[in-house]
Enzyme design. Structure first.
Site, short mmCIF file in Angstrom:
data_model
loop_
_atom_site.label_atom_id
_atom_site.label_comp_id
_atom_site.label_asym_id
_atom_site.label_seq_id
_atom_site.Cartn_x
_atom_site.Cartn_y
_atom_site.Cartn_z
N HIS A 293 9.80 -35.05 -10.58
CA HIS A 293 9.81 -33.71 -9.97
C HIS A 293 9.62 -33.76 -8.45
O HIS A 293 8.98 -32.90 -7.87
CB HIS A 293 8.73 -32.82 -10.60
N ASP A 353 4.31 -35.15 -15.37
CA ASP A 353 5.14 -34.84 -16.54
C ASP A 353 6.59 -35.28 -16.34
O ASP A 353 7.05 -35.46 -15.21
CB ASP A 353 5.12 -33.33 -16.83
N GLU A 354 7.27 -35.41 -17.43
CA GLU A 354 8.73 -35.58 -17.47
C GLU A 354 9.27 -36.61 -16.48
O GLU A 354 10.16 -36.30 -15.70
CB GLU A 354 9.41 -34.23 -17.20
N VAL A 355 8.75 -37.82 -16.52
CA VAL A 355 9.28 -38.85 -15.63
C VAL A 355 10.53 -39.47 -16.28
O VAL A 355 10.47 -39.96 -17.40
CB VAL A 355 8.22 -39.94 -15.36
N GLU A 406 1.38 -35.87 -20.68
CA GLU A 406 2.01 -37.19 -20.74
C GLU A 406 1.09 -38.28 -20.19
O GLU A 406 1.13 -39.43 -20.64
CB GLU A 406 3.32 -37.23 -19.95
#
EC number: 3.2.1.52
Lengths: 558, 558
Positions: A293, A353-355, A406
């Site tokens: 992000h 998050d969301e890597v 995460e």
């Protein structure tokens, strides 16, 4: 002269004893307790408290509030003093909420009747009134309204241990005021003992996917105060834009914002948000989400992001923060040093998050590093490697941190006071809450409260039904749940539609996080929320309707 | 002096010949056609026309518009005259859209450069300029921009056969204006030949389930004009409230509105809506839906509704309009006589949808009537009996009527010019469209455009993809499709959220109804609509974002 007092206090027995001499001096008032109006009063007024207090008992004894006479003041004995802006600011705000902005006290109309409530006294008893302090996770938000002894019929005062929580009390007081058939403001004698079920009651706004003008943020802080939210989780930057103007790295916003002048938050803007929130007992927790992000960060900081490869040469695209360069950590050290001073709260949200691993996987330097470190092909180990170093950097600033789940899921070593923010697994979040708390960490829930996800109809009901402690675990585990946050991600919202989309749907979260666990009656909630939404509209917040109906005062804007 | 003209006209050949002598007198201008700016201009400006014209060709030849000099005026030859308010009003509005409200023409800055566009001349050629008339289904909305001959490089004028359609032309003109890097307004030489695909392009707003303040209605009429909508379908009353203040039956709103003073539309309010719409080429078609959806009517008119029975005695509840009493028809005769004079449009929408038979079935008088009439137990025959008489009543007022599809489905005998409004069968509406047109009636589509039904994500795409002529039928049948309407039913919308929920989702309907059938490229539409939405925001309409991004000027409200 009828001295009118309403009791707010922390220890009720203490209050009774302490105030007794004073109360004896108060004239017993008849008011319209025995008058014509008793019994005409509708039930509606009583049930419009939102969120519902832990305990309350309303009586038919009512007092009138005259805008020409009523005032909110500090008690003589109060330790805060007249320069306590957090109190003075709240007094003015709630006077305006109650009477509107057209009326003002007039000295010529000081004749007082027995049935009048002329004064709300706020008494700060703490040795350090903390008028210049910031709210924290530890702030005592409990409060009591307690005018139940017979001599207190027309008595109102407020006693606070701390001005931080006076917002909640004044909000409750203002919600108790209702108009009679003549449009006169009335308040009934009401006993209230109140405190929040959870200490962390937050709203996430995202100012990266769309820039949110300051006016929108401030209005939503206002609405948060009306709903007793106490945390503004400011997801301030993300892939799409970097509106935070950094003093240390001004190129971040110069090159990463949608526009370097019109779509940024200057240091002064940030200060204003923090101060505006402080006045309302709201903490501001910024989120600077890494290593994913971060696309917009790369515009301003050379070599911060990982160059992605395509067919063994750089593709020109960039991925997450480059975790193998010392320069990345040098940057983070300086950057979070600034952040830790700009934002006074004890916590920073570090994201995590969301890597997306595909870019890391494509990069030969990263591949080599993976081999050196013995990570094999498990890129979550590389992610953990980065996060671990970041956490150490931030810990050195003496800040606590919040992270998305995460980071916990990937087994990163975390400080004991880390707050794990659960957001995945819609609609089942129970397992994650159980695991996080079983590991001894504080947990925050957002999974059922992604309010950006809209649907047709009364979706507030499911929002309302979700409960952060609704998972299998021990009492000790349940106590580790410190609250939750309603998240309004910014893909589809900006200044044009954010506020009505958030309210009153977020109010459903507010009650879940404040009121007792047993407060689950949807019909009762509907009736109160309909009125609470009209109250917000009356106060200038375009909170959307729950269903068919009307407000006495419809929204005056567009 | 460079006389700058832009040609709008109906018959292009006619224009060329007629204007030739005038054009020869115009100095050929160089502008910055050969200057530094040519080629720098971004494509973005060209693609932001919405809805897309039927044919247009833009060139690199650009002219500058100075707020100190540019004016929109009637040509000397125009037949309308200076008192034509519909034109003068539009001139002011579009001047403001183009330049904002802070600037004004200054006589001291009248120096004109070759590259200037100084004047937009509007030439009304029709014998009857209809400045005081109302738009209708027959209004010619075609228009041409036509400055293509070489002598016309800096020539702009407008020729109208009728001031009614000048709105569309000025809207197109204003959409062609763009700012260069210096913030100067420019317009490129552009040929446009334009006309709407469908004559009826409507928006339904529901002011019964929630009362809509006048300000909201007017703002949405503004937005409709920006999207070339030409029908405001005002679903003004329904079960929940009766805000229309009737001169003949004032008790309807006195007893049926949410509040008899604050939540009503007075005759003056209604006039204002009609006039505001007229100024923008928008027809106002009121809907007074009977015999169902009339609960609020019953408060003011005794015996109008059917008493429902429970266990052979009246239950106290009421059903649809009582179809067996002459008094019902007497009332309708008087009521629609008023409506036919208050609303100037040639059509009234009579509703006729969703009639619940259970109350009729419960009532012994109705049961007796069914036997007398030989209807058996088919209550749709009773419904048709009522509708038939109502249609005769309305036909006597010389108005045409629109009805919801049930009236057609139930086989009611209809006048040949009746418009059947298709709304059922989401998402399949094709069979109904085929049947209605096969029976020779005009059809209007709304099924795919119930914009009150929201969902997460870019739902404008499916709205955009629906096509009213997408059904199996002959060319003659397709021609009977006169258009469609985007409906925003009021269960979940009021002043707080109506406008952003409607725009730009309704813009997708606008393009479908205006532009050529072949205009279906979603990516191209996305790019234009993103800019069109920012244009609406700049003009003060809180149109919500389609997706991540920003507007140069974000919405200034909440």
């Amino acid at each position: 002269f009828t001295m009118s007092l309403f009791v707010y206090c922390i220890g009720s027995m203490y209050c009774l004893v302490k105030f007794a001499p004073l109360f004896l001096a108060v004239a017993v008032c008849n008011g319209w307790l025995f008058g014509d109006f008793v019994g005409k009063r509708s039930e509606l007024d009583e049930i419009s408290l939102w969120p519902l207090p832990q305990k309350f008992q309303s009586s038919a004894v009512a007092f009138k509030l005259s805008p020409a006479r009523f005032q909110i003041v500090q008690a003589k004995q109060s330790s805060a003093g007249p320069s306590c802006s957090i109190l003075e600011n709240a007094f003015r705000r709630y006077f305006e909420y109650i009477f509107g902005d057209l009326k003002k006290p007039e000295k010529s109309r000081k004749k007082v009747y027995d049935s009048d409530l002329v004064e709300l006294q706020v008494w700060v008893t703490s040795a350090d009134p903390e008028c210049d302090g910031f709210p924290s996770l530890q702030t005592d938000e409990s409060c009591e309204f307690f005018p139940s002894a017979s001599v207190l019929h027309c008595a109102v005062t407020s006693m606070l241990s701390n001005p931080m929580n006076d917002r909640q009390r004044l909000e409750t007081f203002s919600q108790l005021v209702y108009e009679d058939d003549y449009g006169v403001n009335n308040i009934n004698k009401t006993d209230i003992s109140d405190f929040p079920r959870f200490a962390h009651r937050g709203i996430l706004l995202d100012s990266s996917r769309h820039f949110l003008p300051l006016k929108v943020i401030l209005a939503n802080l206002e609405a948060m105060a009306m709903n007793k939210f106490n945390v503004f989780h400011w997801h301030i930057v993300d892939d799409h834009s970097f509106p935070y103007m950094s003093r240390t790295f001004p190129e971040l916003s110069q090159k990463g914002a949608y526009h370097p002048f019109t779509h940024v938050y200057t240091p002064s803007d940030v200060k204003m948000v923090i101060e505006f929130a402080r006045m309302r007992g709201i903490r501001v927790i910024p989120e600077f989400d890494t290593p994913g992000h971060t696309e917009s960060w790369g515009n301003g900081i050379k070599d911060l992001l990982t160059p992605c490869y395509s067919d063994s040469s750089p593709s020109g695209a960039f991925g997450p923060v480059n975790p193998i360069l010392n320069s990345s950590y040098d940057f983070m050290t300086q950057f979070f040093k600034e952040i830790s001073t700009v934002f006074p709260d004890a916590y920073i949200h570090l994201g995590g998050d969301e890597v997306d691993f595909s870019c890391w996987e494509s990069n030969p330097d990263i591949q080599r590093f993976m081999v050196q470190q013995g990570f094999g092909t498990d890129y979550s180990k590389l992610e953990s490697f980065y996060i671990q170093r970041l956490l150490d950097i931030v810990a050195a600033t003496k800040k606590g941190y919040m992270v998305w789940q995460e980071v916990f899921d990937n087994g990163v070593k975390l400080k004991a006071d880390t707050q794990i923010h659960v957001w995945k697994g819609r609609p089942q979040y129970q397992d994650e809450m159980a695991q996080v708390t079983a590991a001894g960490f504080n947990a925050l829930l957002s999974t059922p409260w992604y309010l950006n996800r809209i649907s047709y109809g009364q979706d507030w009901v499911n929002i309302y039904k979700a409960d952060p402690q609704n998972f299998t675990g021990t009492d000790a585990q349940k106590k580790l749940v410190i609250g939750g946050e309603a998240c309004l991600w910014g893909e589809y919202v900006d200044a044009t539609n954010l506020t009505p989309r958030l309210w009153p749907r977020a109010s459903a979260v507010a009650e879940r996080l404040w009121s007792d666990k047993s407060v689950t009656d949807v019909d009762n909630a509907y009736n109160r929320l309909v009125q609470h939404r009209c109250r917000m509209v009356k106060r200038g917040i375009p909170a959307e309707p729950l269903f068919v109906g009307h407000c006495r005062q419809e929204y005056k804007g567009l």
